[in-house]
Each structure stands twice: as structure tokens, then as C-alpha cells.
Design an enzyme around this catalytic site. Structure first.
Site, PDB file in Angstrom:
ATOM      1  N   LYS A 145      73.866  40.746  15.213  1.00 36.18           N
ATOM      2  CA  LYS A 145      73.445  39.775  14.189  1.00 36.18           C
ATOM      3  C   LYS A 145      74.662  39.352  13.369  1.00 36.18           C
ATOM      4  O   LYS A 145      74.900  39.812  12.251  1.00 36.18           O
ATOM      5  CB  LYS A 145      72.350  40.384  13.306  1.00 36.18           C
ATOM      6  CG  LYS A 145      71.516  39.356  12.543  1.00 36.18           C
ATOM      7  CD  LYS A 145      70.301  40.029  11.913  1.00 36.18           C
ATOM      8  CE  LYS A 145      69.481  39.081  11.049  1.00 36.18           C
ATOM      9  NZ  LYS A 145      68.777  38.062  11.830  1.00 36.18           N
ATOM     10  N   GLU A 177      64.993  33.141  23.569  1.00 42.34           N
ATOM     11  CA  GLU A 177      64.339  33.296  22.263  1.00 42.34           C
ATOM     12  C   GLU A 177      64.441  31.995  21.499  1.00 42.34           C
ATOM     13  O   GLU A 177      65.031  31.028  21.961  1.00 42.34           O
ATOM     14  CB  GLU A 177      65.023  34.416  21.473  1.00 42.34           C
ATOM     15  CG  GLU A 177      66.497  34.165  21.200  1.00 42.34           C
ATOM     16  CD  GLU A 177      67.181  35.309  20.484  1.00 42.34           C
ATOM     17  OE1 GLU A 177      66.483  36.146  19.886  1.00 42.34           O
ATOM     18  OE2 GLU A 177      68.432  35.362  20.515  1.00 42.34           O
TER      19      GLU A 177
END
Length: 276
Positions: A145, A177
Site C-alpha cells: 500500500k 480489483e
């Protein structure tokens, strides 16, 4: 009230405090985490901090603060803000040093903000959202992230300009995603979601949904699938910390099933909110 934190100091979140030579600003050299707080309590904080430290380790970023330190800072900021329901963003960067590609020998920099919930339009939950399929042009390690979100932003903006709520990304004819969410399909009573490979962010809400499905005796299969599977699904929904669970009723302007949020999606959302 909205407040901020930078390297040991509590500040006004609007204060201009970021040095020019901050490596997050210069290189995107850092990682971040987003935690939602309900009723004064951070939701799934352990899992969020697990991911925060995994991301830092993956980019060889050594944090001076321990998990306990960061958790204590977070709870203190929530109390100071006086906000019962709020969003917390925390960032760790490689610190403040003259611009150089090589890692500097300086302390890591930690910043946080605590701000009121960003409320989503609830009609999306009631009526369902539209998504747009787009090429996944990000790097290979999407499980980290990091602060480097430009490809995500460009995809999200293009989807918005096309009238869609979210961009769902496709790599080598495999759905990965959303630009800021994970994707689930429902087919024949089973949940299907892309596996937690390096090509997707291992979402905390995604984790919660898989756990909830087990409690509800709903089978879950983590497997790769093509865009065709999205069009042919009985139900589709998105998950993330910010949106929680949002049903999807159209893909590239084509209606999914009967064009209404599905019953399994509703059941999972209700169970998720009970958990919250």
C-alpha cells in the site's frame, strides 16, 4: 474537529508543515493506511497495522515507532478530535533529506490526519453502482500500500467521466480489483473473488467479507476470472474501508442480472454492519 500529526507534534490538518525535501513529496517514497473509526473505536485496527508494517517492510522502510506507539498515537488523536465517527489516514515515508535516489540515513517520517467520515451517497447502496472495465497499468506489487497511486487516480477519473462509480482493472484478460476497492462476484450461491496475489491489495474489508461468508455458510472461492465472468454474474459488489460494501448493477453500461442489488450482497452487508 479535524486534526493532524507530524513526527510527534499534533497540528491543524490545514497547516503548511510539509518540508520540500520530504521523500513522500519528492518520490512517493512511503506507505499509508486508512482506518475507519465507528463510535470512537478503530475498526479492525490490528489488521490495518499488520498491513501497514508489512508494506513498510516490503519497501525496506524502518519505522522507529512500534505498533504500540502508533496505536497509542492514533487513539490519542481520536480523543483530541472529539469525533466519534471519523477517517484516519497514516503515512510513513523515508524521511526528510536532500533529493537523492539512494536511501538517506535519516529517521522515517510519520504523519496522520483524523477527519469526519466522508459520507457516500446511500442511493448507491440502495440502487447499485456502475463500474467500467479498464486496463490495469499499475506496477507488479499492488499488494504493497504505497503512496504511488497515479495509475489508480487516472483510472478512477476516467471511470467517473464515463458516468461510472469505479474503475475495475483487467491485466492479461484477468480481473484484478477496483482502483480503490476489491471485487466480489456471486454465482450460483457462491462468492468468487480474485486471489490475494501480488497484483491486488489485500483489503481489510475483503478479509472481513470472507470471514462473514464463512459464518453465513456461503461458499467462497478465491480464483482468477475473466471480464466475461463479471457480465455473467448473478450479483457483483465492491468492498473497501471507505465504501464498506456497495452492490454493482451495471458493467460498461450493461445491466447485471435483473439490475438490482442482490440478496446475498444485502445479507453480507447487514452482517458486516452488525460486526461494525
Amino acid at each position: 474537529m479535524a486534526i493532524g500529526y507530524l513526527n510527534g507534534q499534533v497540528i491543524n490538518s490545514d497547516d503548511p508543515v510539509l518540508p520540500i525535501d520530504e521523500r513522500g513529496h519528492q518520490f512517493g517514497d512511503g506507505v499509508y493506511e486508512y482506518i475507519r473509526v465507528y463510535g470512537g473505536r478503530p475498526f479492525m485496527m490490528k489488521e490495518h497495522l499488520d498491513r501497514f508494517f508489512r508494506s513498510a517492510e516490503a519497501i525496506k522502510l524502518n519505522l522507529d515507532q512500534s505498533r504500540e506507539d502508533i496505536e497509542a498515537i492514533t487513539k490519542d488523536l481520536i480523543e483530541r478530535s472529539g469525533l466519534a465517527d471519523c477517517d484516519i489516514y497514516m503515512q510513513a515515508t523515508r524521511g526528510i533529506a536532500p533529493r537523492n535516489h539512494l536511501f538517506p540515513n535519516v529517521p522515517a517520517s510519520i504523519s496522520m490526519t483524523v477527519k469526519p467520515f466522508r459520507m457516500m451517497d446511500e442511493t448507491l447502496r440502495e440502487e447499485g453502482a456502475g463500474i467500467k472495465l479498464m486496463p490495469d497499468e499499475r506496477w507488479q506489487n499492488c499488494w504493497i500500500k504505497t503512496l504511488n497511486l497515479l495509475p489508480n487516480l487516472l483510472a478512477k477519473q476516467e471511470a467517473f467521466e464515463a458516468g461510472a462509480f469505479e474503475a475495475v482493472l483487467v491485466r492479461d484478460n484477468v480481473v484484478t480489483e477496483g482502483s480503490s476497492s476489491n471485487l466480489f462476484l456471486v454465482k450460483d450461491g457462491k462468492l468468487i473473488t480474485p486471489p490475494a496475489t501480488k497484483h491486488i491489495l489485500h483489503g481489510i474489508t475483503r478479509m472481513a467479507v470472507i470471514d462473514i461468508a464463512a459464518e453465513l455458510d456461503i461458499p467462497v472461492e478465491e480464483k482468477a476470472f475473466s471480464p466475461d465472468a463479471v457480465f455473467e454474474a448473478d450479483e457483483v459488489f465492491l468492498t473497501s474501508t471507505g465504501i464498506e460494501i456497495v452492490p454493482v448493477t451495471s458493467v460498461d453500461r450493461q445491466t447485471i442480472s435483473d439490475g438490482k442489488p442482490g440478496e446475498i450482497t444485502k445479507k453480507i452487508y447487514e452482517a458486516f454492519m452488525k460486526r461494525v
